[in-house]
Enzyme design. Sequence first.
Site, short mmCIF file in Angstrom:
data_model
loop_
_atom_site.label_atom_id
_atom_site.label_comp_id
_atom_site.label_asym_id
_atom_site.label_seq_id
_atom_site.Cartn_x
_atom_site.Cartn_y
_atom_site.Cartn_z
N LYS A 196 0.85 -1.19 0.00
CA LYS A 196 0.00 0.00 0.00
C LYS A 196 0.88 1.23 0.00
CE LYS A 196 -3.61 2.30 2.69
NZ LYS A 196 -4.55 2.15 3.80
N LYS A 249 -2.29 -1.57 -3.79
CA LYS A 249 -3.14 -0.38 -3.71
C LYS A 249 -2.31 0.88 -3.79
CE LYS A 249 -6.02 1.94 -0.37
NZ LYS A 249 -6.46 1.93 1.00
#
Length: 323
Positions: A196, A249
């Site tokens: 992330k 992400k």
Amino acid sequence: MNFNLPVRPRRLRSHATLRRMVRETCLTPTDFIYPLFITHGEGIRQPIAAMPGIAQLSVDQAVAEVAEVVKLDIPSVILFGIPEEKDAVGLENFAADGIIQEATRALKRAYPQLMVITDVCLCEYTHHGHCGLIRGEEILNDETLEILQRVALSHARAGADIVAPSGMMDGMVGAIRTILDKHDFTNVTILSYAVKYASAFYGPFREAAGGAPKFGDRKSHQMDPANGREARREVALDLAEGADLIMVKPALAYLDIIRQTREQCDVPIAAYNVSGEYAMIKAAAANGWLNEQAAVLELLTSIKRAGADLILTYHAKDAAKWI
Ligand code: PBG
């Protein structure tokens, strides 16, 4: 007149049916996970300005919304909670009657076949908006792991099928696996936000979930967008700690990382097509600058082509209707 070309790639593009037959990547509604923002109260549908079509929903409205999701054959939702009150620890995050626990119970009661995923993080619940406990301006790692364990366990007790730790704390997957197994939740699955990035594309989400940091940023735990090799280390660690599913992400600026992760491991990969990516498309489409349907399907296909098996996307309902 004919140049006797030995190979003509256009031949396979010469008929619509033939194009369909040789298509390499096909989207299906089962690829999608639909995010929901759950808020206290009843009958509430509070639109989110920067995310047209998306609203904060009270539990009853979420149950109604998911009727449509299920009808579209989308198999799963991920829940984000907006608590009644915030504090230094985020007490509602692991309360048996917290907003996510209530929503999970209601959704599983209404739709036993639905896979309910819960986001496991502190930022929506702490008054400082950080993803961990803090001392001064420092985000504490191991102290935060104990809270994440309590949150994940309370979600499992409420009936969550999949818990998704998103705070990028070191050791979060192992800590959660340990506590779930200790309480016999051996089938509760972990979807780790393993890779992330500290991205500018989370802006609208922070409005939607009310979790913007009150000071500083998330760069001490989320990854530097410049780093690709580091993603390999994060994936390897989370797999070693017991992650069942790995998430990358955001998705669109990180298609190379999705591909790299696909080549690195065999577990299913999820990619999060985040709020800012959604907002860009919606804004351009609203201005008549893009054909929304064509653009969305192209982007989602790209994410799948890069190697994602699952796509978390706010476009899920629209895309399921279009394909
Ligand atoms: C943190 C979390 C965030 C998102 C999902 N989980 C925000 C952040 O890290 O600041 C962003 C998702 C999106 O932008 O759509 N709990």
